[in-house]
Motif scaffolding. Structure first.
Motif, PDB file in Angstrom:
ATOM      1  N   MET A 165      -1.172 -11.084   4.389  1.00 52.52           N
ATOM      2  CA  MET A 165      -1.900  -9.842   4.548  1.00 52.52           C
ATOM      3  C   MET A 165      -3.351 -10.182   4.905  1.00 52.52           C
ATOM      4  O   MET A 165      -3.959 -11.036   4.285  1.00 52.52           O
ATOM      5  CB  MET A 165      -1.840  -9.034   3.254  1.00 52.52           C
ATOM      6  N   THR A 166      -3.867  -9.501   5.904  1.00 51.79           N
ATOM      7  CA  THR A 166      -5.261  -9.715   6.304  1.00 51.79           C
ATOM      8  C   THR A 166      -6.199  -8.998   5.335  1.00 51.79           C
ATOM      9  O   THR A 166      -5.778  -8.110   4.583  1.00 51.79           O
ATOM     10  CB  THR A 166      -5.522  -9.179   7.722  1.00 51.79           C
ATOM     11  N   ASN A 167      -7.479  -9.362   5.374  1.00 54.14           N
ATOM     12  CA  ASN A 167      -8.483  -8.708   4.527  1.00 54.14           C
ATOM     13  C   ASN A 167      -8.518  -7.208   4.805  1.00 54.14           C
ATOM     14  O   ASN A 167      -8.462  -6.394   3.878  1.00 54.14           O
ATOM     15  CB  ASN A 167      -9.870  -9.304   4.764  1.00 54.14           C
ATOM     16  N   GLN A 168      -8.621  -6.838   6.086  1.00 54.05           N
ATOM     17  CA  GLN A 168      -8.705  -5.422   6.446  1.00 54.05           C
ATOM     18  C   GLN A 168      -7.401  -4.696   6.141  1.00 54.05           C
ATOM     19  O   GLN A 168      -7.411  -3.539   5.724  1.00 54.05           O
ATOM     20  CB  GLN A 168      -9.085  -5.250   7.914  1.00 54.05           C
ATOM     21  N   GLY A 169      -6.286  -5.385   6.325  1.00 55.52           N
ATOM     22  CA  GLY A 169      -4.993  -4.786   5.998  1.00 55.52           C
ATOM     23  C   GLY A 169      -4.899  -4.442   4.516  1.00 55.52           C
ATOM     24  O   GLY A 169      -4.404  -3.373   4.146  1.00 55.52           O
ATOM     25  N   PHE A 170      -5.392  -5.352   3.660  1.00 58.82           N
ATOM     26  CA  PHE A 170      -5.395  -5.080   2.220  1.00 58.82           C
ATOM     27  C   PHE A 170      -6.298  -3.892   1.894  1.00 58.82           C
ATOM     28  O   PHE A 170      -5.913  -2.999   1.144  1.00 58.82           O
ATOM     29  CB  PHE A 170      -5.853  -6.309   1.434  1.00 58.82           C
ATOM     30  N   ILE A 171      -7.503  -3.881   2.434  1.00 57.50           N
ATOM     31  CA  ILE A 171      -8.446  -2.794   2.154  1.00 57.50           C
ATOM     32  C   ILE A 171      -7.879  -1.458   2.614  1.00 57.50           C
ATOM     33  O   ILE A 171      -7.943  -0.455   1.888  1.00 57.50           O
ATOM     34  CB  ILE A 171      -9.820  -3.084   2.778  1.00 57.50           C
ATOM     35  N   ASP A 172      -7.310  -1.423   3.806  1.00 57.44           N
ATOM     36  CA  ASP A 172      -6.717  -0.185   4.316  1.00 57.44           C
ATOM     37  C   ASP A 172      -5.579   0.296   3.421  1.00 57.44           C
ATOM     38  O   ASP A 172      -5.465   1.491   3.124  1.00 57.44           O
ATOM     39  CB  ASP A 172      -6.210  -0.367   5.744  1.00 57.44           C
ATOM     40  N   TYR A 173      -4.732  -0.631   2.985  1.00 54.00           N
ATOM     41  CA  TYR A 173      -3.598  -0.258   2.132  1.00 54.00           C
ATOM     42  C   TYR A 173      -4.078   0.196   0.754  1.00 54.00           C
ATOM     43  O   TYR A 173      -3.553   1.160   0.194  1.00 54.00           O
ATOM     44  CB  TYR A 173      -2.613  -1.421   2.018  1.00 54.00           C
ATOM     45  N   ALA A 174      -5.083  -0.485   0.215  1.00 57.05           N
ATOM     46  CA  ALA A 174      -5.637  -0.094  -1.086  1.00 57.05           C
ATOM     47  C   ALA A 174      -6.225   1.315  -1.010  1.00 57.05           C
ATOM     48  O   ALA A 174      -5.994   2.142  -1.901  1.00 57.05           O
ATOM     49  CB  ALA A 174      -6.697  -1.102  -1.532  1.00 57.05           C
ATOM     50  N   LYS A 175      -6.965   1.617   0.043  1.00 60.83           N
ATOM     51  CA  LYS A 175      -7.526   2.964   0.212  1.00 60.83           C
ATOM     52  C   LYS A 175      -6.409   4.001   0.319  1.00 60.83           C
ATOM     53  O   LYS A 175      -6.498   5.091  -0.251  1.00 60.83           O
ATOM     54  CB  LYS A 175      -8.409   3.035   1.458  1.00 60.83           C
ATOM     55  N   PHE A 176      -5.360   3.667   1.041  1.00 60.86           N
ATOM     56  CA  PHE A 176      -4.219   4.578   1.191  1.00 60.86           C
ATOM     57  C   PHE A 176      -3.562   4.862  -0.161  1.00 60.86           C
ATOM     58  O   PHE A 176      -3.238   6.003  -0.482  1.00 60.86           O
ATOM     59  CB  PHE A 176      -3.213   3.984   2.176  1.00 60.86           C
ATOM     60  N   LYS A 177      -3.356   3.820  -0.981  1.00 62.71           N
ATOM     61  CA  LYS A 177      -2.719   4.011  -2.284  1.00 62.71           C
ATOM     62  C   LYS A 177      -3.629   4.802  -3.223  1.00 62.71           C
ATOM     63  O   LYS A 177      -3.149   5.628  -4.001  1.00 62.71           O
ATOM     64  CB  LYS A 177      -2.336   2.669  -2.914  1.00 62.71           C
ATOM     65  N   VAL A 178      -4.938   4.592  -3.157  1.00 58.82           N
ATOM     66  CA  VAL A 178      -5.877   5.383  -3.953  1.00 58.82           C
ATOM     67  C   VAL A 178      -5.818   6.842  -3.507  1.00 58.82           C
ATOM     68  O   VAL A 178      -5.785   7.758  -4.333  1.00 58.82           O
ATOM     69  CB  VAL A 178      -7.309   4.814  -3.848  1.00 58.82           C
TER      70      VAL A 178
END
Length: 88
Positions: free
Chosen positions: A1-14
């Motif tokens: 998982m890329t850095n931006q991919g993780f951040i995007d997914y974390a924001k989506f789950k929040v």
């Protein structure tokens, strides 16, 4: 998982959590969620996230070995102002 991919997914789950659990958060978008702190160590990611629309604080941790993300949700209980003396 890329850095931006993780951040995007974390924001989506929040965002999803807020939609289902917070009052008046139906219209919140991922653009309304911000990253306070982020770190990556080896295959693991961790981010602390917040939003100005709810008194919640989120900690998202990605375990790269298990390919799982954990979301911890904290509620702001109190905000205390403490006067710092001139000499410490």
């Amino acid at each position: 998982m890329t850095n931006q991919g993780f951040i995007d997914y974390a924001k989506f789950k929040v965002q999803q959590w807020l939609w289902h659990n917070a009052e008046n958060a139906d219209g919140i978008s991922t653009d309304d969620i911000f990253v306070v702190w982020y770190s990556k160590t080896l295959q693991n990611h961790k981010a602390l996230l917040g939003t100005r629309f709810a008194n919640y604080y989120f900690e998202c941790t990605y375990n790269g070995d298990k390919e799982e993300m954990y979301v911890d949700v904290y509620d702001k209980v109190q905000n205390v102002c403490v006067k710092v003396p001139d000499r410490l």
